[in-house]
Write a protein that holds these residues in place. Structure first.
Motif, PDB file in Angstrom:
ATOM      1  N   ALA A 183     -13.138  -0.674 -20.935  1.00  0.00           N
ATOM      2  CA  ALA A 183     -12.836  -1.870 -20.144  1.00  0.00           C
ATOM      3  C   ALA A 183     -13.282  -3.161 -20.830  1.00  0.00           C
TER       4      ALA A 183
ATOM      5  N   GLU B  67     -13.563  -6.153 -23.665  1.00  0.00           N
ATOM      6  CA  GLU B  67     -12.443  -6.920 -24.218  1.00  0.00           C
ATOM      7  C   GLU B  67     -11.915  -6.320 -25.516  1.00  0.00           C
TER       8      GLU B  67
ATOM      9  N   ARG C   2      -8.183   3.043 -22.160  1.00  0.00           N
ATOM     10  CA  ARG C   2      -8.245   2.525 -20.789  1.00  0.00           C
ATOM     11  C   ARG C   2      -7.446   3.397 -19.827  1.00  0.00           C
TER      12      ARG C   2
ATOM     13  N   ALA D 247      -6.261  -2.049  -7.184  1.00  0.00           N
ATOM     14  CA  ALA D 247      -6.707  -3.361  -7.650  1.00  0.00           C
ATOM     15  C   ALA D 247      -8.099  -3.263  -8.270  1.00  0.00           C
ATOM     16  N   ALA D 248      -9.011  -2.546  -7.590  1.00  0.00           N
ATOM     17  CA  ALA D 248     -10.373  -2.395  -8.113  1.00  0.00           C
ATOM     18  C   ALA D 248     -10.382  -1.539  -9.370  1.00  0.00           C
TER      19      ALA D 248
ATOM     20  N   SER E 266      -7.917  -1.161 -11.558  1.00  0.00           N
ATOM     21  CA  SER E 266      -7.339  -1.892 -12.683  1.00  0.00           C
ATOM     22  C   SER E 266      -8.358  -2.853 -13.278  1.00  0.00           C
ATOM     23  N   GLU E 267      -9.170  -3.469 -12.425  1.00  0.00           N
ATOM     24  CA  GLU E 267     -10.209  -4.373 -12.923  1.00  0.00           C
ATOM     25  C   GLU E 267     -11.294  -3.595 -13.658  1.00  0.00           C
ATOM     26  N   ALA E 268     -11.644  -2.410 -13.122  1.00  0.00           N
ATOM     27  CA  ALA E 268     -12.710  -1.605 -13.707  1.00  0.00           C
ATOM     28  C   ALA E 268     -12.320  -1.023 -15.062  1.00  0.00           C
TER      29      ALA E 268
ATOM     30  N   GLN F  62      -5.676  -6.966 -16.720  1.00  0.00           N
ATOM     31  CA  GLN F  62      -5.686  -8.322 -16.201  1.00  0.00           C
ATOM     32  C   GLN F  62      -5.252  -8.397 -14.748  1.00  0.00           C
ATOM     33  N   SER F  63      -4.427  -7.438 -14.323  1.00  0.00           N
ATOM     34  CA  SER F  63      -3.944  -7.450 -12.948  1.00  0.00           C
ATOM     35  C   SER F  63      -3.508  -6.041 -12.563  1.00  0.00           C
ATOM     36  N   GLN F  64      -3.352  -5.834 -11.260  1.00  0.00           N
ATOM     37  CA  GLN F  64      -2.888  -4.536 -10.790  1.00  0.00           C
ATOM     38  C   GLN F  64      -1.466  -4.253 -11.267  1.00  0.00           C
TER      39      GLN F  64
END
Length: 293
Positions: free
Chosen positions: A199, A201, A238, A254-255, A257-259, A263-265
């Motif tokens: 996760a 960068e 990922r 949503a959570a 995808s962030e974890a 960048q977004s769902q």
């Protein structure tokens, strides 16, 4: 009496075809084969000898049978796998696969400490040096015949055998030797960092700095060693982590995808569908139904 050629014969029988190219040495106890252009699911019976497999190219969606279903992780071009002897295995090929297998005679391992690393399946792990050696051997097998070529290929195979038999370091990563030029260990360090924390960068500049080279040069050497770009490797890590989390957690998409660094769902859902062939929610439902059954 079983010999090191038995692996080849068994795989030929299962696939219904001979290898694309092959080379071996009865005296030195090894057999190297390239297999291409087969699609579907395959069940290999127990093999008499252990096998080192390098995923050269093809679809980045190769799975192995894991207990009650296909593995959550996938092999992509640039990954290596160790298949132990005496253990049946299943393989799911979603598209074309291009793989090289190196079988090592079981008798050679009896008095070698590396026997332990061949005791269980090691699926789709990063091994830049092993992959690079395999690619070099393969390129020589397609080169024009020459008197010295056979000796050169045999020497390269012996180097690959020694690398495989050495196994992973006994005490974690080896101490890095300060050098100004690029080394396989630096590339391996980048790949392991990605697998440990997908996760993050993992910018091209950051990865290149870790490898000690410029970003353009890093892209070239990474793709030469693995067959894919650094960005594709990060995405694969990922998405493999996302597959695990979909089954093991109740996080919303949503959570999740962030974890996993998306960048977004919507970006996550598009990438996941392209990678796994189904939507994340469908994947979660299917895996949980299979587990409940």
């Amino acid at each position: 009496m079983a010999t090191h050629w038995d692996n080849r014969a068994i795989i030929c029988d299962v696939l219904g075809r001979a290898p694309d190219v092959e080379m071996g040495s009865i005296g030195e106890g090894w057999s190297l084969c390239r297999w291409r252009q087969f699609v579907g699911s395959y069940a290999l019976p127990p093999l008499p000898d252990p096998m080192f497999i390098v995923h050269i190219s093809g679809k980045p969606q190769i799975k192995t049978w894991d207990k009650d279903g296909w593995s959550q992780s996938s092999s992509i071009p640039g990954c290596a796998t160790i298949q132990p002897s005496g253990m049946p295995s299943g393989w799911l090929v979603d598209g074309e696969l291009d793989a090289v297998t190196l079988s090592v005679l079981s008798d050679l391992l009896k008095n070698i400490s590396a026997t332990e690393q061949f005791s269980k399946l090691r699926f789709a792990f990063a091994d830049p040096l092993g992959v690079a050696l395999t690619r070099q051997i393969l390129s020589e097998l397609y080169a024009p015949d020459a008197d010295e070529r056979e000796h050169y290929v045999a020497a390269m195979v012996n180097a690959l055998k020694a690398h495989i038999l050495a196994g992973p370091p006994a005490h974690g990563n080896p101490t890095e030797i300060p050098v100004s030029d690029f080394s396989a260990y630096r590339l391996h360090k980048v790949m392991n960092a990605i697998l440990a924390n997908p996760a993050d960068e993992h910018s091209l500049e950051e990865m290149a700095a870790t490898a000690g080279v410029t970003p353009p040069h890093f892209c070239r050497i990474f793709k030469k060693a693995t067959g894919i770009t650094p960005h594709q490797y990060v995405m694969k890590a990922r998405l493999d982590r996302a597959q695990q989390m979909l089954v093991q957690t109740d996080l919303t998409l949503a959570a999740l995808s962030e974890a996993t660094g998306f960048q977004s769902q919507s970006h996550f859902s598009r990438a996941f569908r392209q990678y796994a062939g189904i939507a994340p929610s469908e994947y979660r439902d299917q895996r949980r139904r299979a587990g409940a059954g």
